[in-house]
Design a protein around this motif. Structure first.
Motif, PDB file in Angstrom:
ATOM      1  N   GLU A  14       0.902  -1.184  -0.081  1.00 17.02           N
ATOM      2  CA  GLU A  14       0.279  -0.070  -0.038  1.00 17.02           C
ATOM      3  C   GLU A  14       0.851   1.329   0.027  1.00 17.02           C
ATOM      4  N   ALA A  17       2.164   1.629  -3.370  1.00 15.85           N
ATOM      5  CA  ALA A  17       1.034   2.112  -4.398  1.00 15.85           C
ATOM      6  C   ALA A  17       0.778   3.539  -4.077  1.00 15.85           C
ATOM      7  N   TRP A  18       1.018   4.109  -2.872  1.00 14.79           N
ATOM      8  CA  TRP A  18       0.705   5.282  -2.362  1.00 14.79           C
ATOM      9  C   TRP A  18       1.713   6.166  -3.316  1.00 14.79           C
ATOM     10  N   ARG A  20       3.487   5.305  -5.928  1.00 18.56           N
ATOM     11  CA  ARG A  20       3.224   5.284  -7.332  1.00 18.56           C
ATOM     12  C   ARG A  20       1.904   6.335  -7.882  1.00 18.56           C
ATOM     13  N   SER A  21       1.207   6.477  -6.903  1.00 20.47           N
ATOM     14  CA  SER A  21      -0.176   7.356  -7.417  1.00 20.47           C
ATOM     15  C   SER A  21       0.294   8.730  -7.285  1.00 20.47           C
ATOM     16  N   GLN A  22       1.441   9.119  -6.641  1.00 24.13           N
ATOM     17  CA  GLN A  22       1.979  10.430  -6.779  1.00 24.13           C
ATOM     18  C   GLN A  22       2.112  11.213  -8.120  1.00 24.13           C
ATOM     19  N   GLY A  25       5.098   9.719 -10.220  1.00 23.48           N
ATOM     20  CA  GLY A  25       5.714   8.694  -9.231  1.00 23.48           C
ATOM     21  C   GLY A  25       6.657   9.280  -8.247  1.00 23.48           C
ATOM     22  N   SER A  70       7.133  -0.749 -11.580  1.00 24.41           N
ATOM     23  CA  SER A  70       5.787  -0.914 -11.339  1.00 24.41           C
ATOM     24  C   SER A  70       5.588  -1.849 -10.247  1.00 24.41           C
ATOM     25  N   THR A  72       2.856  -3.411  -9.343  1.00 30.51           N
ATOM     26  CA  THR A  72       2.058  -4.482  -9.665  1.00 30.51           C
ATOM     27  C   THR A  72       2.724  -5.234 -11.114  1.00 30.51           C
TER      28      THR A  72
END
Length: 91
Positions: A14, A17-18, A20-22, A25, A70, A72
């Motif tokens: 998580e 993922a957080w 990466r969501s910025q 990145g 990545s 994922t």
């Protein structure tokens, strides 16, 4: 960056993922700031960032953290999965 305290602490996936969501990145924050965002203490955050950097999942430039791979993996992706990278075990 908004100071939002999560309901429960993020797990490693998580937190990645957080990141990466910025936007792009990339985030400019100290380990303490990221730890507050993820519900972690500064020491845990620092250790995870160092491990992810050694595994090639992120790059750090002063206070900037940049996601390099990545979170994922895809079928054609030859990079190790997050779990393999964190455990040091690769197929």
């Amino acid at each position: 960056m908004t100071d939002i305290v999560p309901i429960r602490p993020f797990d490693d996936a998580e937190a990645l993922a957080w990141l990466r969501s910025q936007p792009d990145g990339r985030v400019t924050a100290s380990a303490a700031e990221l730890g507050r965002q993820w519900g972690w203490n500064r020491m845990r955050t620092g250790r995870r960032l160092k491990g992810w950097e050694e595994a090639g999942l992120i790059r750090r430039n002063a206070e900037a953290v940049i996601v390099t791979t990545s979170v994922t993996p895809t079928v054609t992706d030859v990079t190790p999965t997050v779990t393999e990278a964190l455990s040091g075990v690769h197929p």
